[in-house]
Scaffold this active site. Structure first.
Site, PDB file in Angstrom:
ATOM      1  N   THR A 192      -0.443  10.926  -7.137  1.00  0.00           N
ATOM      2  CA  THR A 192      -1.093  10.226  -8.246  1.00  0.00           C
ATOM      3  C   THR A 192      -1.649  11.228  -9.240  1.00  0.00           C
ATOM      4  O   THR A 192      -2.251  12.219  -8.839  1.00  0.00           O
ATOM      5  CB  THR A 192      -2.281   9.416  -7.683  1.00  0.00           C
ATOM      6  OG1 THR A 192      -1.794   8.540  -6.697  1.00  0.00           O
ATOM      7  CG2 THR A 192      -3.026   8.689  -8.782  1.00  0.00           C
ATOM      8  N   ARG A 220       1.430  -4.332  -2.429  1.00  0.00           N
ATOM      9  CA  ARG A 220       0.375  -3.387  -2.021  1.00  0.00           C
ATOM     10  C   ARG A 220      -0.203  -2.678  -3.252  1.00  0.00           C
ATOM     11  O   ARG A 220       0.514  -2.237  -4.136  1.00  0.00           O
ATOM     12  CB  ARG A 220       0.960  -2.367  -1.045  1.00  0.00           C
ATOM     13  CG  ARG A 220      -0.031  -1.293  -0.561  1.00  0.00           C
ATOM     14  CD  ARG A 220      -0.010  -0.041  -1.414  1.00  0.00           C
ATOM     15  NE  ARG A 220      -0.885   0.997  -0.879  1.00  0.00           N
ATOM     16  CZ  ARG A 220      -1.182   2.114  -1.540  1.00  0.00           C
ATOM     17  NH1 ARG A 220      -0.687   2.331  -2.740  1.00  0.00           N
ATOM     18  NH2 ARG A 220      -1.976   3.007  -1.000  1.00  0.00           N
ATOM     19  N   VAL A 221      -1.515  -2.574  -3.280  1.00  0.00           N
ATOM     20  CA  VAL A 221      -2.209  -1.842  -4.339  1.00  0.00           C
ATOM     21  C   VAL A 221      -3.143  -0.842  -3.668  1.00  0.00           C
ATOM     22  O   VAL A 221      -3.829  -1.189  -2.699  1.00  0.00           O
ATOM     23  CB  VAL A 221      -3.009  -2.802  -5.240  1.00  0.00           C
ATOM     24  CG1 VAL A 221      -3.847  -2.030  -6.249  1.00  0.00           C
ATOM     25  CG2 VAL A 221      -2.073  -3.771  -5.966  1.00  0.00           C
ATOM     26  N   GLY A 222      -3.165   0.368  -4.180  1.00  0.00           N
ATOM     27  CA  GLY A 222      -4.051   1.392  -3.617  1.00  0.00           C
ATOM     28  C   GLY A 222      -5.329   1.522  -4.404  1.00  0.00           C
ATOM     29  O   GLY A 222      -5.863   0.549  -4.943  1.00  0.00           O
ATOM     30  N   ASP A 223      -5.814   2.729  -4.482  1.00  0.00           N
ATOM     31  CA  ASP A 223      -7.089   2.984  -5.155  1.00  0.00           C
ATOM     32  C   ASP A 223      -6.956   3.214  -6.656  1.00  0.00           C
ATOM     33  O   ASP A 223      -7.908   3.004  -7.414  1.00  0.00           O
ATOM     34  CB  ASP A 223      -7.757   4.223  -4.551  1.00  0.00           C
ATOM     35  CG  ASP A 223      -6.888   5.468  -4.727  1.00  0.00           C
ATOM     36  OD1 ASP A 223      -5.662   5.371  -4.499  1.00  0.00           O
ATOM     37  OD2 ASP A 223      -7.418   6.524  -5.100  1.00  0.00           O
ATOM     38  N   THR A 243      -6.782  11.267  -5.514  1.00  0.00           N
ATOM     39  CA  THR A 243      -5.365  11.216  -5.195  1.00  0.00           C
ATOM     40  C   THR A 243      -5.245  11.132  -3.677  1.00  0.00           C
ATOM     41  O   THR A 243      -6.168  11.488  -2.963  1.00  0.00           O
ATOM     42  CB  THR A 243      -4.633  12.458  -5.749  1.00  0.00           C
ATOM     43  OG1 THR A 243      -3.240  12.369  -5.449  1.00  0.00           O
ATOM     44  CG2 THR A 243      -5.175  13.738  -5.154  1.00  0.00           C
ATOM     45  N   GLY A 244      -4.128  10.642  -3.217  1.00  0.00           N
ATOM     46  CA  GLY A 244      -3.937  10.540  -1.772  1.00  0.00           C
ATOM     47  C   GLY A 244      -3.860   9.101  -1.316  1.00  0.00           C
ATOM     48  O   GLY A 244      -3.556   8.201  -2.114  1.00  0.00           O
ATOM     49  N   GLY A 246      -4.661   5.710  -0.830  1.00  0.00           N
ATOM     50  CA  GLY A 246      -5.616   4.874  -1.540  1.00  0.00           C
ATOM     51  C   GLY A 246      -6.470   4.012  -0.643  1.00  0.00           C
ATOM     52  O   GLY A 246      -7.640   3.757  -0.949  1.00  0.00           O
TER      53      GLY A 246
HETATM   54  N1  GLY Z   1      -3.605   7.024  -4.545  1.00  0.00           N
HETATM   55  C1  GLY Z   1      -2.489   6.259  -4.823  1.00  0.00           C
HETATM   56  C2  GLY Z   1      -2.244   5.125  -3.922  1.00  0.00           C
HETATM   57  O1  GLY Z   1      -2.687   5.154  -2.793  1.00  0.00           O
HETATM   58  O2  GLY Z   1      -1.588   4.210  -4.312  1.00  0.00           O
END
Ligand code: GLY
Length: 332
Positions: A192, A220-223, A243-244, A246
């Site tokens: 990211t 799916r949605v991350g951070d 980053t990483g 989420g």
């Molecule tokens: N940090 C990006 C995600 O987990 O989607």
């Protein structure tokens, strides 16, 4: 927390400037030697800091800042460079798809006044960060999702774009051969881009954009598009972005936490270390995932910290254009 060997490494390289890496042992994440050269060099504004080795993105942001542009324009146009780079398979066009073969993008943006916008699960649009900015500026909402976000983008003049490149399609097909349709979290596939800028007035803005976890479940949605998790700005204090994996960042509202820690007096470096500490305290399996934070305060001082070696970031300021800097880290 169990005592662990704590490695801290600071590698600076720019125009021949190289500070030797050092290693220290300490019993907790919030103690240990500070990378002094780092602090002295990375202060003042205008400035840009971004996750990972994204020289073209940071150069674009710097060009805007040098010409007295706003931090908001700088972060948007900076991360747009990565969104268009088909060789970057974790952001924008060329990003790896979900397990059904759809590239779905998440992004957010936040300005000096606390205004923010976000899009989640956006398909067929090359620049989700710009759609997020339109959400912020042209709607009464903060976040639009999926088809609604896509429809809004078309109404604002964005063009329908094929995001799945041949390279990413072939890799997805190969993944299907071996994966049994099970999404797998791994350390490597999270790149990211999060970017924080201070402009010549010292005002802070940030942006964060991603195609998310490769071969994730549909929806799916991350951070990254979640204000407070993947990004947070408070123009009185500073900003942070992540980053990483989420899921881990969301559970601690990581970027908001880091800004609040800076408000309480921690340096950006100390705040990033504490942000990581909160994550690993909740998750003993942290050897299996990567999370990294970058942060900046009102003086333009920076911090960065992560779980495993390998996370780097870039800084441009009046003192130089710093090549990828290896973030300090804890290793299990
Ligand atoms: N940090 C990006 C995600 O987990 O989607």
């Amino acid at each position: 927390m169990q005592r662990r060997k704590f490695l801290k490494k600071s590698t600076l390289s720019s125009a021949g400037l190289v500070a030797a890496p050092f290693v220290a042992s300490a019993g907790s994440l919030s103690t240990g030697a500070k990378p002094k050269a780092h602090t002295a060099l990375f202060e003042g504004y205008p400035m840009v800091i971004a996750t990972w080795d994204v020289p073209n993105a940071t150069a674009k942001a710097w060009e805007i800042l040098e010409n007295n542009g706003s931090s908001l324009d700088a972060v948007e146009q900076g991360v747009m460079v990565e969104e268009s780079d088909v060789d970057n398979q974790t952001v924008g066009k060329g990003g790896r798809p979900d397990r059904d073969g759809h590239v779905t993008l998440d992004a957010c943006i936040m300005d000096k006044d606390g205004n923010c916008g976000a899009v989640v699960c956006l398909q067929n649009i090359e620049h989700p960060v710009s759609v997020a900015r339109k959400v912020m500026e042209d709607t009464p909402h903060v976040m639009l999702a999926g088809k609604g976000a896509e429809q809004f983008a078309y109404e604002k003049g964005f063009e329908k774009t094929e995001l799945l490149t041949e390279k990413s399609r072939k890799e997805w097909l190969a993944w299907q051969e071996t994966s049994r349709y099970e999404p797998v979290i791994n350390i490597e596939n999270h790149d990211t881009i999060g970017m924080l800028c201070l402009d010549a007035q010292g005002d802070i803005a940030g942006a964060c954009t991603t195609s998310g976890m490769a071969y994730k479940m549909a929806g799916r949605v991350g951070d990254s598009p979640i204000i407070g998790a993947g990004l947070f700005i408070d123009n009185e204090v500073g900003g942070a972005t992540a980053t990483g994996v989420g899921e881990e960042v969301v559970r601690t509202v990581g970027s908001f936490l880091i800004v609040e820690l800076m408000r309480q007096g921690k340096s950006p470096q100390e705040a990033c270390e504490e942000g990581v500490r909160r994550i690993i305290a909740k998750n003993p399996d942290y050897k299996d995932f990567q999370v990294g934070f970058i942060a900046v305060n009102k003086k333009g001082e920076t911090g960065a910290f992560c779980i495993h070696p390998g996370f780097s970031y870039r800084v441009y300021n009046r003192k130089g254009h710093f090549n990828p800097v290896s973030a300090t880290y804890i290793t299990p």
